[in-house]
Design a protein around this motif. Structure first.
Motif, PDB file in Angstrom:
ATOM      1  N   ASP A  11       0.847  -1.191   0.000  1.00 50.62           N
ATOM      2  CA  ASP A  11       0.000   0.000   0.000  1.00 50.62           C
ATOM      3  C   ASP A  11       0.889   1.250   0.000  1.00 50.62           C
ATOM      4  OD1 ASP A  11      -1.965   1.826   0.262  1.00 50.62           O
ATOM      5  OD2 ASP A  11      -2.572   1.249   2.295  1.00 50.62           O
ATOM      6  N   ALA A  12       1.418   1.574  -1.172  1.00 49.26           N
ATOM      7  CA  ALA A  12       2.413   2.656  -1.231  1.00 49.26           C
ATOM      8  C   ALA A  12       2.161   3.575  -2.411  1.00 49.26           C
ATOM      9  CB  ALA A  12       3.805   2.054  -1.351  1.00 49.26           C
ATOM     10  N   GLU A  13       2.557   4.824  -2.204  1.00 53.00           N
ATOM     11  CA  GLU A  13       2.575   5.793  -3.301  1.00 53.00           C
ATOM     12  C   GLU A  13       4.044   5.965  -3.678  1.00 53.00           C
ATOM     13  OE1 GLU A  13       1.345  10.496  -3.880  1.00 53.00           O
ATOM     14  OE2 GLU A  13       1.172   9.534  -1.929  1.00 53.00           O
ATOM     15  N   TYR A  14       4.372   5.801  -4.960  1.00 50.02           N
ATOM     16  CA  TYR A  14       5.767   5.914  -5.399  1.00 50.02           C
ATOM     17  C   TYR A  14       5.979   7.284  -6.033  1.00 50.02           C
ATOM     18  CZ  TYR A  14       5.630   0.905  -4.613  1.00 50.02           C
ATOM     19  OH  TYR A  14       5.476  -0.325  -4.022  1.00 50.02           O
ATOM     20  N   LEU A  15       6.923   8.045  -5.491  1.00 54.50           N
ATOM     21  CA  LEU A  15       7.125   9.427  -5.958  1.00 54.50           C
ATOM     22  C   LEU A  15       8.448   9.528  -6.700  1.00 54.50           C
ATOM     23  CD1 LEU A  15       6.050  10.330  -2.463  1.00 54.50           C
ATOM     24  CD2 LEU A  15       4.824  11.285  -4.409  1.00 54.50           C
TER      25      LEU A  15
END
Ligand SMILES: NC(=O)c1ccc[n+]([C@@H]2O[C@H](COP(=O)([O-])OP(=O)(O)OC[C@H]3O[C@@H](n4cnc5c(N)ncnc54)[C@H](O)[C@@H]3O)[C@@H](O)[C@H]2O)c1
Length: 372
Positions: free
Chosen positions: A32-36
């Motif tokens: 559950d991650a947002e990759y920036l």
């Protein structure tokens, strides 16, 4: 909102390719991650005079962890020659972004586990399971260097250090000085991290690596400090080894070693040696860990000769992502990922060129993802 914010820094050359394969695996794990995405590497040096721009530093201040691919680095003069014409002659000096990142965010632990997964045709011996704790911010990598050597420094060294006498007659540009700076604090915290790891993971022995018989001041301090820390862990065997002898013994009897802790340069050397014993750079995973931020990366570079071919092994980066899962506290996902990597290696059907196969970087990522 996602549970984790992860900076995604592919960098240069094969960095982009191994990171693409790693993303396939992380997506299959449903982290559950947002990759920036962050800018880092050679193009940013050439175009803006900074390979690690301020916007990327700001990004790293606001994430839970980062994944980094690889960058291209060149010596100072070669780097200046590749700047866009507008930036040349302005006194810009190239410094490796990864070294800067380690210092700026005080990522003092460089953790490099080296495990021989059964079935890997590149294993030097079966059963090797070493963990290297390399100090990551000081020692010969402190960045305190002089060439040409300022007269003021030469005068001071002439006054304070008798062994400097043979160098005192040289012209300023005929020699160079790089300072090896080890601190009590820096030595204490890396050795403690190694012992804590050994305690938590029930490892039997910690080997302290040094060259204190010759490099008396800085390595002497490291060794003395290590002894102080070791005294607090009576249940863990402590071993001390000179870096030169250790290289020989590691090759001869790798299974005699368990956790190794070393100042920056020796740690760099033994972690490549250990990585080679378990398959080479395609398997060398690592974490740069501080108290607030951790950045995970394969230990290889951008391998320009293979860039764009999607043929290198992404396992080093995928195992680095596994270390990130541990750091985030995602123990179940970490174990699942390691099992999937181990299963693909053991089965031996999907292999990249370094393992004697012809599968691509992305096919390796997909094979591991299917096992999850
Ligand atoms: N942390 C980093 O980003 C880092 C580390 C080392 C070198 N570098 C930089 O990378 C550039 C190239 O350096 P280099 O060629 O000496 O070292 P490298 O690690 O990039 O590659 C050396 C060789 O190792 C093999 N190799 C590397 N990664 C592999 C993989 N994933 N799978 C299979 N084989 C692999 C290839 O044969 C390659 O030619 C230089 O500019 C150097 O400064 C960056």
């Amino acid at each position: 909102m996602s549970k984790y914010r992860i900076a995604w820094l592919p960098g240069d050359g094969i960095g982009l390719e191994v990171m693409a394969a790693t993303r396939i695996v992380l997506d299959a794990l449903e982290l559950d991650a947002e990759y920036l995405d962050g800018d880092i590497g050679w193009d940013f040096w050439c175009g803006e005079g900074d390979s690690f721009p301020l916007r990327t530093i700001d990004l790293l201040r606001n994430v839970d962890a980062a994944m980094f691919g690889a960058i291209t680095s060149k010596p100072v003069k070669a780097a200046e020659a590749e700047l866009v014409p507008d930036l040349r002659g302005k006194g810009l000096v190239y410094r490796s972004p990864i070294v800067r990142m380690r210092q700026l965010f005080d990522l003092y632990v460089c953790l490099r586990p080296c495990k021989a997964y059964p079935g890997n045709p590149l294993n030097y011996r079966e059963g090797i399971d070493l963990v290297v704790y390399r100090e990551n911010t000081e020692d010969l990598y402190s960045g305190v260097e002089f060439h040409p050597v300022p007269q003021e420094l030469a005068d001071t060294l002439g006054k304070l250090a008798r062994p400097f006498a043979p160098f005192a007659k040289l012209a300023a540009d005929e020699y160079a000085v790089s300072c090896k700076i080890n601190t009590h604090k820096g030595s204490e915290r890396i050795v403690r991290a190694a012992f804590e790891f050994a305690k938590i993971h029930q490892r039997r022995k910690v080997t302290v690596v040094h060259k204190a018989n010759v490099v008396r001041a800085s390595d002497g301090l490291f060794l003395e400090t290590a002894r102080e820390v070791a005294a607090g862990y009576p249940d863990i065997q402590t071993d001390e080894a000179n870096i030169d002898a250790l290289c020989m013994w590691l090759l001869k009897n790798p299974k005699n070693y368990d956790v190794l802790v070393a100042p920056n340069l020796y740690g760099d050397i033994i972690s490549d040696l250990c990585a080679q014993m378990v398959g080479g750079l395609g398997f060398g995973c690592s974490g740069n860990i501080g108290s607030k931020l951790a950045v995970f990366e394969p230990s290889h570079g951008s391998a320009p000769k293979y860039a764009g071919q999607y043929k290198v092994n992404p396992i080093a980066t995928i195992l680095s992502a596994r270390m990130m899962l541990d750091w985030l506290g995602e123990a179940k996902k970490s174990a699942a990922l390691e099992n999937a990597v181990a299963a693909v290696i053991k089965e031996g059907k999907v292999r990249t060129y370094d393992m004697g196969g012809s599968n691509s970087t992305l096919e390796m990522g997909e094979a591991i993802a299917r096992r999850l």
